[in-house]
Design a protein around this motif. Structure first.
Motif, PDB file in Angstrom:
ATOM      1  N   UNK A  82       0.824  -1.221   0.000  1.00 31.81           N
ATOM      2  CA  UNK A  82       0.000   0.000   0.000  1.00 31.81           C
ATOM      3  C   UNK A  82       0.852   1.262   0.000  1.00 31.81           C
ATOM      4  N   UNK A  83       2.136   1.146  -0.363  1.00 30.39           N
ATOM      5  CA  UNK A  83       3.034   2.300  -0.289  1.00 30.39           C
ATOM      6  C   UNK A  83       3.687   2.645  -1.623  1.00 30.39           C
ATOM      7  N   UNK A  84       3.085   2.212  -2.720  1.00 30.71           N
ATOM      8  CA  UNK A  84       3.673   2.491  -4.031  1.00 30.71           C
ATOM      9  C   UNK A  84       3.098   3.786  -4.604  1.00 30.71           C
ATOM     10  N   UNK A  85       3.859   4.873  -4.438  1.00 28.72           N
ATOM     11  CA  UNK A  85       3.440   6.186  -4.934  1.00 28.72           C
ATOM     12  C   UNK A  85       4.307   6.634  -6.112  1.00 28.72           C
ATOM     13  N   UNK A  86       4.994   5.668  -6.748  1.00 25.69           N
ATOM     14  CA  UNK A  86       5.935   6.027  -7.803  1.00 25.69           C
ATOM     15  C   UNK A  86       5.253   6.759  -8.965  1.00 25.69           C
ATOM     16  N   UNK A  87       4.119   6.250  -9.423  1.00 27.31           N
ATOM     17  CA  UNK A  87       3.428   6.893 -10.546  1.00 27.31           C
ATOM     18  C   UNK A  87       2.954   8.297 -10.173  1.00 27.31           C
ATOM     19  N   UNK A  88       2.459   8.430  -8.954  1.00 29.11           N
ATOM     20  CA  UNK A  88       1.999   9.738  -8.480  1.00 29.11           C
ATOM     21  C   UNK A  88       3.146  10.738  -8.437  1.00 29.11           C
ATOM     22  N   UNK A  89       4.305  10.298  -7.934  1.00 29.47           N
ATOM     23  CA  UNK A  89       5.470  11.188  -7.865  1.00 29.47           C
ATOM     24  C   UNK A  89       6.028  11.488  -9.257  1.00 29.47           C
ATOM     25  N   UNK A  90       5.894  10.529 -10.156  1.00 30.72           N
ATOM     26  CA  UNK A  90       6.352  10.750 -11.531  1.00 30.72           C
ATOM     27  C   UNK A  90       5.510  11.837 -12.204  1.00 30.72           C
ATOM     28  N   UNK A  91       4.210  11.800 -11.979  1.00 27.59           N
ATOM     29  CA  UNK A  91       3.334  12.834 -12.543  1.00 27.59           C
ATOM     30  C   UNK A  91       3.660  14.200 -11.959  1.00 27.59           C
ATOM     31  N   UNK A  92       3.934  14.238 -10.660  1.00 27.62           N
ATOM     32  CA  UNK A  92       4.318  15.497 -10.015  1.00 27.62           C
ATOM     33  C   UNK A  92       5.592  16.053 -10.628  1.00 27.62           C
ATOM     34  N   UNK A  93       6.570  15.191 -10.833  1.00 24.41           N
ATOM     35  CA  UNK A  93       7.877  15.622 -11.342  1.00 24.41           C
ATOM     36  C   UNK A  93       7.815  16.106 -12.780  1.00 24.41           C
ATOM     37  N   UNK A  94       6.908  15.531 -13.556  1.00 26.31           N
ATOM     38  CA  UNK A  94       6.780  15.959 -14.952  1.00 26.31           C
ATOM     39  C   UNK A  94       6.407  17.436 -15.056  1.00 26.31           C
ATOM     40  N   UNK A  95       5.762  17.951 -14.029  1.00 28.80           N
ATOM     41  CA  UNK A  95       5.406  19.362 -14.012  1.00 28.80           C
ATOM     42  C   UNK A  95       6.599  20.283 -13.846  1.00 28.80           C
ATOM     43  N   UNK A  96       7.773  19.721 -13.531  1.00 23.71           N
ATOM     44  CA  UNK A  96       8.981  20.528 -13.338  1.00 23.71           C
ATOM     45  C   UNK A  96      10.021  20.270 -14.429  1.00 23.71           C
ATOM     46  N   UNK A  97       9.641  19.516 -15.451  1.00 19.92           N
ATOM     47  CA  UNK A  97      10.527  19.339 -16.603  1.00 19.92           C
ATOM     48  C   UNK A  97      10.684  20.694 -17.293  1.00 19.92           C
ATOM     49  N   UNK A  98      11.927  21.004 -17.667  1.00 17.84           N
ATOM     50  CA  UNK A  98      12.303  22.288 -18.280  1.00 17.84           C
ATOM     51  C   UNK A  98      12.366  23.435 -17.269  1.00 17.84           C
ATOM     52  N   UNK A  99      12.266  23.098 -15.973  1.00 16.89           N
ATOM     53  CA  UNK A  99      12.507  24.102 -14.924  1.00 16.89           C
ATOM     54  C   UNK A  99      13.991  24.060 -14.592  1.00 16.89           C
ATOM     55  N   UNK A 100      14.727  25.166 -14.836  1.00 13.51           N
ATOM     56  CA  UNK A 100      16.172  25.142 -14.619  1.00 13.51           C
ATOM     57  C   UNK A 100      16.540  25.058 -13.138  1.00 13.51           C
ATOM     58  N   UNK A 101      17.634  24.366 -12.891  1.00 13.42           N
ATOM     59  CA  UNK A 101      18.145  24.222 -11.526  1.00 13.42           C
ATOM     60  C   UNK A 101      19.624  24.561 -11.510  1.00 13.42           C
ATOM     61  N   UNK A 102      20.028  25.373 -10.555  1.00 12.00           N
ATOM     62  CA  UNK A 102      21.446  25.678 -10.332  1.00 12.00           C
ATOM     63  C   UNK A 102      21.647  25.753  -8.823  1.00 12.00           C
ATOM     64  N   UNK A 103      22.409  24.818  -8.286  1.00 10.60           N
ATOM     65  CA  UNK A 103      22.566  24.765  -6.832  1.00 10.60           C
ATOM     66  C   UNK A 103      23.884  24.100  -6.467  1.00 10.60           C
ATOM     67  N   UNK A 135      13.041   6.808 -10.837  1.00  8.29           N
ATOM     68  CA  UNK A 135      13.372   5.579 -11.572  1.00  8.29           C
ATOM     69  C   UNK A 135      14.274   4.676 -10.738  1.00  8.29           C
ATOM     70  N   UNK A 136      15.279   5.280 -10.110  1.00 11.46           N
ATOM     71  CA  UNK A 136      16.200   4.491  -9.281  1.00 11.46           C
ATOM     72  C   UNK A 136      15.493   3.947  -8.044  1.00 11.46           C
ATOM     73  N   UNK A 137      14.631   4.779  -7.443  1.00 16.35           N
ATOM     74  CA  UNK A 137      13.882   4.330  -6.262  1.00 16.35           C
ATOM     75  C   UNK A 137      12.931   3.191  -6.626  1.00 16.35           C
ATOM     76  N   UNK A 138      12.313   3.277  -7.803  1.00 20.80           N
ATOM     77  CA  UNK A 138      11.377   2.231  -8.227  1.00 20.80           C
ATOM     78  C   UNK A 138      12.107   0.914  -8.486  1.00 20.80           C
ATOM     79  N   UNK A 139      13.314   0.998  -9.028  1.00 21.95           N
ATOM     80  CA  UNK A 139      14.102  -0.221  -9.235  1.00 21.95           C
ATOM     81  C   UNK A 139      14.353  -0.932  -7.910  1.00 21.95           C
ATOM     82  N   UNK A 140      14.663  -0.157  -6.883  1.00 23.35           N
ATOM     83  CA  UNK A 140      14.875  -0.740  -5.556  1.00 23.35           C
ATOM     84  C   UNK A 140      13.571  -1.272  -4.984  1.00 23.35           C
TER      85      UNK A 140
END
Length: 234
Positions: free
Chosen positions: A49-70, A116-121
């Motif tokens: 009951x703890x598989x939220x991978x698809x939900x988190x993937x959809x969330x992350x797609x909303x930040x594609x093309x958002x630049x990051x510098x850190x 992707x790496x978390x889902x593999x594990x």
């Protein structure tokens, strides 16, 4: 003293500890004791009951093309180099200076790669990560987890609170379950409802078993609690 109740209390307590000894014996399959069997069983239900991978993937797609510098400090040069490899695989430009990792890339792609790496594990495919990064799969996820914490703090300092919140969500709902449930076979409550009900019923019975044993023992010794006799005025 009440000999009958005393003997009943002794019997209940002795049988309780006999069963307790059996619980600690490796007789519950694959050389596990009762506690290990129960722990694995409830972990399997939790994983199911703890598989939220698809939900988190959809969330992350909303930040594609958002630049990051850190810049993040990974506390050691070795850990910084291993962490840099993760972000390079996510398509980021990375530079390591001592323990500091400078990252420039696409936030969405970085988050998606960590998922992707978390889902593999989570799917017990740690060998994929070891082959890709050339070090232990669990260490890969530890580095993702730690670096995402530091990345979240860096984003907050930049006042990018929306991006920081998404980073925290991916860490908590994808990376952490991937690490914690590695090696566990998932199961749904619907599939194991019979065994779940049996274990909960046995737990209640076993708890009452000990309580009644103590109760009867002390009553048998004359140490029970009784309503005091009211004194009458002469």
């Amino acid at each position: 003293m009440n000999t009958k109740r005393l003997l009943l209390g002794i019997f209940l307590l002795l049988s309780f500890f006999v069963v307790l000894a059996i619980i600690f014996m490796p007789v519950f399959g694959n050389g596990k004791n009762g506690l290990e069997f129960a722990d694995d069983f409830f972990n399997s239900l939790a994983k199911g009951s703890s598989n939220y991978m698809d939900e988190m993937r959809e969330l992350s797609k909303g930040f594609v093309n958002v630049p990051l510098a850190a810049e993040i400090n990974m506390d050691s040069h070795e850990k910084a180099q291993k962490t840099a490899a993760l972000y390079k695989e996510a398509g980021a430009e990375v530079a390591v200076s001592g323990a500091v990792v400078k990252i420039k890339g696409d936030l969405g792609r970085i988050l998606l790669k960590s998922i992707d790496d978390a889902e593999a594990m989570f799917l017990n495919q740690g060998g994929k990560l070891q082959a890709q990064y050339h070090y232990g799969a669990k260490e890969v996820l530890r580095n993702w987890w730690l670096s995402l914490i530091k990345l979240e703090k860096a984003l907050k300092k930049q006042k990018k609170f929306k991006e920081a919140k998404a980073t925290a969500a991916v860490r908590e709902r994808a990376v952490e379950p991937g690490y914690n449930f590695f090696g566990i076979t998932p199961a749904s409550v619907g599939e194991r409802v019979g065994l779940l009900t049996l274990m909960l019923v046995l737990y209640v019975i076993y708890t009452l078993w000990f309580g009644y044993g103590i109760y009867e023992l002390f009553n048998g010794l004359g140490l029970g609690m009784e309503k005091p006799v009211a004194k009458k005025e002469v």
